[in-house]
Design a protein around this motif. Sequence first.
Motif, PDB file in Angstrom:
ATOM      1  N   ILE A  57      10.886  19.527 -16.102  1.00 13.70           N
ATOM      2  CA  ILE A  57      10.598  21.003 -15.734  1.00 13.70           C
ATOM      3  C   ILE A  57       9.869  21.432 -14.531  1.00 13.70           C
ATOM      4  O   ILE A  57       9.034  22.725 -15.054  1.00 13.70           O
ATOM      5  CB  ILE A  57      10.086  20.690 -17.050  1.00 13.70           C
ATOM      6  CG1 ILE A  57       8.977  22.179 -18.323  1.00 13.70           C
ATOM      7  CG2 ILE A  57       8.338  19.514 -16.961  1.00 13.70           C
ATOM      8  CD1 ILE A  57       9.860  22.655 -18.588  1.00 13.70           C
ATOM      9  N   SER A  58       9.040  20.471 -14.394  1.00 14.21           N
ATOM     10  CA  SER A  58       8.207  20.804 -12.977  1.00 14.21           C
ATOM     11  C   SER A  58       9.583  21.956 -12.094  1.00 14.21           C
ATOM     12  O   SER A  58       8.601  22.673 -11.275  1.00 14.21           O
ATOM     13  CB  SER A  58       7.317  20.409 -12.138  1.00 14.21           C
ATOM     14  OG  SER A  58       6.763  20.056 -12.879  1.00 14.21           O
ATOM     15  N   TYR A 118      11.920  23.546 -12.957  1.00 12.63           N
ATOM     16  CA  TYR A 118      11.745  24.899 -13.198  1.00 12.63           C
ATOM     17  C   TYR A 118      11.460  25.727 -12.839  1.00 12.63           C
ATOM     18  O   TYR A 118      11.055  26.753 -12.630  1.00 12.63           O
ATOM     19  CB  TYR A 118      11.803  24.671 -15.131  1.00 12.63           C
ATOM     20  CG  TYR A 118      13.873  24.299 -15.502  1.00 12.63           C
ATOM     21  CD1 TYR A 118      14.990  23.212 -14.881  1.00 12.63           C
ATOM     22  CD2 TYR A 118      13.990  25.038 -16.807  1.00 12.63           C
ATOM     23  CE1 TYR A 118      16.183  22.967 -16.158  1.00 12.63           C
ATOM     24  CE2 TYR A 118      15.653  25.196 -17.199  1.00 12.63           C
ATOM     25  CZ  TYR A 118      16.475  24.171 -16.104  1.00 12.63           C
ATOM     26  OH  TYR A 118      17.436  24.133 -17.030  1.00 12.63           O
ATOM     27  N   LEU A 119      10.040  25.163 -13.207  1.00 13.86           N
ATOM     28  CA  LEU A 119       8.559  26.469 -12.899  1.00 13.86           C
ATOM     29  C   LEU A 119       9.017  26.195 -11.310  1.00 13.86           C
ATOM     30  O   LEU A 119       8.251  27.136 -11.092  1.00 13.86           O
ATOM     31  CB  LEU A 119       7.071  25.603 -13.803  1.00 13.86           C
ATOM     32  CG  LEU A 119       7.340  25.131 -14.987  1.00 13.86           C
ATOM     33  CD1 LEU A 119       6.350  24.227 -15.671  1.00 13.86           C
ATOM     34  CD2 LEU A 119       6.724  26.438 -15.644  1.00 13.86           C
ATOM     35  N   TYR A 152      11.464  29.031 -11.105  1.00 12.90           N
ATOM     36  CA  TYR A 152      11.017  30.556 -11.816  1.00 12.90           C
ATOM     37  C   TYR A 152       9.791  31.024 -10.916  1.00 12.90           C
ATOM     38  O   TYR A 152      10.306  32.342 -10.688  1.00 12.90           O
ATOM     39  CB  TYR A 152      10.314  30.203 -13.233  1.00 12.90           C
ATOM     40  CG  TYR A 152      10.422  30.951 -13.691  1.00 12.90           C
ATOM     41  CD1 TYR A 152      11.134  31.720 -14.641  1.00 12.90           C
ATOM     42  CD2 TYR A 152       9.445  31.670 -13.736  1.00 12.90           C
ATOM     43  CE1 TYR A 152      11.339  33.242 -14.960  1.00 12.90           C
ATOM     44  CE2 TYR A 152       8.743  33.114 -14.394  1.00 12.90           C
ATOM     45  CZ  TYR A 152      10.099  33.423 -15.883  1.00 12.90           C
ATOM     46  OH  TYR A 152       9.567  34.937 -16.145  1.00 12.90           O
ATOM     47  N   ALA A 211       3.254  19.913 -15.317  1.00 16.48           N
ATOM     48  CA  ALA A 211       4.035  21.510 -15.454  1.00 16.48           C
ATOM     49  C   ALA A 211       3.342  22.336 -16.226  1.00 16.48           C
ATOM     50  O   ALA A 211       3.321  23.850 -16.056  1.00 16.48           O
ATOM     51  CB  ALA A 211       5.116  21.501 -16.797  1.00 16.48           C
ATOM     52  N   ARG A 212       2.211  22.155 -16.704  1.00 19.36           N
ATOM     53  CA  ARG A 212       1.287  23.731 -17.639  1.00 19.36           C
ATOM     54  C   ARG A 212       0.211  24.273 -16.548  1.00 19.36           C
ATOM     55  O   ARG A 212       0.413  25.284 -16.450  1.00 19.36           O
ATOM     56  CB  ARG A 212       0.046  22.766 -18.910  1.00 19.36           C
ATOM     57  CG  ARG A 212      -0.655  23.084 -19.312  1.00 19.36           C
ATOM     58  CD  ARG A 212      -1.329  23.039 -20.925  1.00 19.36           C
ATOM     59  NE  ARG A 212      -0.850  22.192 -21.249  1.00 19.36           N
ATOM     60  CZ  ARG A 212      -0.738  20.875 -21.469  1.00 19.36           C
ATOM     61  NH1 ARG A 212      -1.057  20.180 -20.786  1.00 19.36           N
ATOM     62  NH2 ARG A 212       0.595  20.503 -22.411  1.00 19.36           N
ATOM     63  N   ALA A 224       2.502  26.455 -15.229  1.00 24.25           N
ATOM     64  CA  ALA A 224       3.565  27.202 -15.844  1.00 24.25           C
ATOM     65  C   ALA A 224       2.369  28.469 -15.897  1.00 24.25           C
ATOM     66  O   ALA A 224       2.411  29.323 -15.845  1.00 24.25           O
ATOM     67  CB  ALA A 224       3.541  26.614 -17.329  1.00 24.25           C
ATOM     68  N   THR A 255       8.301  31.714 -21.829  1.00 27.53           N
ATOM     69  CA  THR A 255       7.012  31.008 -21.807  1.00 27.53           C
ATOM     70  C   THR A 255       7.948  29.529 -21.467  1.00 27.53           C
ATOM     71  O   THR A 255       9.398  28.585 -21.333  1.00 27.53           O
ATOM     72  CB  THR A 255       6.413  30.501 -22.737  1.00 27.53           C
ATOM     73  OG1 THR A 255       7.547  29.304 -23.387  1.00 27.53           O
ATOM     74  CG2 THR A 255       5.669  31.735 -23.423  1.00 27.53           C
ATOM     75  N   TRP A 256       6.896  28.155 -21.193  1.00 24.06           N
ATOM     76  CA  TRP A 256       7.368  26.424 -20.944  1.00 24.06           C
ATOM     77  C   TRP A 256       7.820  26.303 -21.963  1.00 24.06           C
ATOM     78  O   TRP A 256       8.269  25.189 -21.640  1.00 24.06           O
ATOM     79  CB  TRP A 256       6.723  26.423 -19.392  1.00 24.06           C
ATOM     80  CG  TRP A 256       5.203  25.843 -19.918  1.00 24.06           C
ATOM     81  CD1 TRP A 256       4.087  26.260 -20.169  1.00 24.06           C
ATOM     82  CD2 TRP A 256       4.932  24.653 -20.169  1.00 24.06           C
ATOM     83  NE1 TRP A 256       3.496  25.287 -21.064  1.00 24.06           N
ATOM     84  CE2 TRP A 256       3.894  24.605 -20.842  1.00 24.06           C
ATOM     85  CE3 TRP A 256       5.392  22.839 -20.251  1.00 24.06           C
ATOM     86  CZ2 TRP A 256       2.806  23.004 -21.122  1.00 24.06           C
ATOM     87  CZ3 TRP A 256       5.054  22.197 -20.241  1.00 24.06           C
ATOM     88  CH2 TRP A 256       3.507  21.787 -20.567  1.00 24.06           C
ATOM     89  N   PHE A 294      11.755  26.780 -21.102  1.00 23.36           N
ATOM     90  CA  PHE A 294      11.790  25.820 -20.057  1.00 23.36           C
ATOM     91  C   PHE A 294      12.824  24.738 -20.697  1.00 23.36           C
ATOM     92  O   PHE A 294      13.287  23.957 -20.931  1.00 23.36           O
ATOM     93  CB  PHE A 294      11.512  25.836 -19.291  1.00 23.36           C
ATOM     94  CG  PHE A 294      10.931  27.207 -18.060  1.00 23.36           C
ATOM     95  CD1 PHE A 294      12.154  27.828 -18.518  1.00 23.36           C
ATOM     96  CD2 PHE A 294      10.272  27.692 -17.384  1.00 23.36           C
ATOM     97  CE1 PHE A 294      12.128  29.174 -18.244  1.00 23.36           C
ATOM     98  CE2 PHE A 294      10.042  28.240 -17.059  1.00 23.36           C
ATOM     99  CZ  PHE A 294      11.132  29.567 -16.974  1.00 23.36           C
ATOM    100  N   TYR A 295      10.965  24.192 -21.957  1.00 18.87           N
ATOM    101  CA  TYR A 295      11.016  22.415 -22.261  1.00 18.87           C
ATOM    102  C   TYR A 295      12.395  22.031 -23.031  1.00 18.87           C
ATOM    103  O   TYR A 295      12.746  20.963 -23.463  1.00 18.87           O
ATOM    104  CB  TYR A 295       9.582  21.600 -22.723  1.00 18.87           C
ATOM    105  CG  TYR A 295       9.643  20.811 -22.234  1.00 18.87           C
ATOM    106  CD1 TYR A 295       9.962  20.064 -20.969  1.00 18.87           C
ATOM    107  CD2 TYR A 295       9.143  19.825 -23.966  1.00 18.87           C
ATOM    108  CE1 TYR A 295       9.199  18.460 -21.795  1.00 18.87           C
ATOM    109  CE2 TYR A 295       9.268  18.319 -22.822  1.00 18.87           C
ATOM    110  CZ  TYR A 295       8.662  17.903 -22.272  1.00 18.87           C
ATOM    111  OH  TYR A 295       8.789  16.295 -22.378  1.00 18.87           O
TER     112      TYR A 295
END
Length: 199
Positions: free
Chosen positions: A17-18, A20-21, A24, A68-69, A72, A147-148, A151-152
């Motif tokens: 997930i991170s 991806y962020l 992005y 990740a937050r 994001a 939003t993430w 993604f998640y």
Amino acid sequence: MPHYKLTYFNLRGRAEISRYLFAYSGKQYEDHKIEAADWPKIKPTIPFGKLPILEVDGVIIHQSLAIARYLAREAGVAGRTPLEQALVDAIVDTIDDFMTLFPWAEKNQDVRKKAFDDILTNKAPELLKDLDTFLGNKNWLVGESVTWADFYWDVSSTTLLSLKPDLAENYPRLLALRDRVQALPAIAAWIQKRPKTVM
Ligand SMILES: N[C@@H](CCC(=O)N[C@@H](CS)C(=O)NCC(=O)O)C(=O)O
């Protein structure tokens, strides 16, 4: 820009997930991979003894979803208002509660297979039904833009579908959401380029 160093195993797992962020946002980062054989000697040096961690100019953040937050928020995909952010967090936590049911570290293959089959057959349908209801006919899970949480869903469902390819066949809207996420140019490029790992 700060120096970002993400440390994890050579897996998608809880670091994806991170990744991806980072993809992005276009931010540069060090994607540091640890060999499983080296982990016992590295573990005592890691605060709280688990991966992933993210170092931001040497400050260590642990817990994959806290990392990740943070990314994001920096990337502008945490939700546009406090209410949207709460909904995004709730969806991420719901998916994460489900992913955490799997005994990922179980070494006994019979025990592992039985547990995985049970979760995929008996528990997944409820999650998919609820996610599908929440998504409805919207393009994105929360708000008017990606939003993430989206993604998640993509990251987690990629692993779920690798375990059970027909898992979401009754949920075309959830599959279409995966397509929308994977069609974002930066995400498409990352998926193309990332190492091919089982998980
Ligand atoms: N809730 C934590 C869980 C972290 C976790 O359990 N990480 C696993 C890999 S996915 C780990 O470090 N395992 C090795 C160990 O516990 O020694 C998170 O989301 O970061």
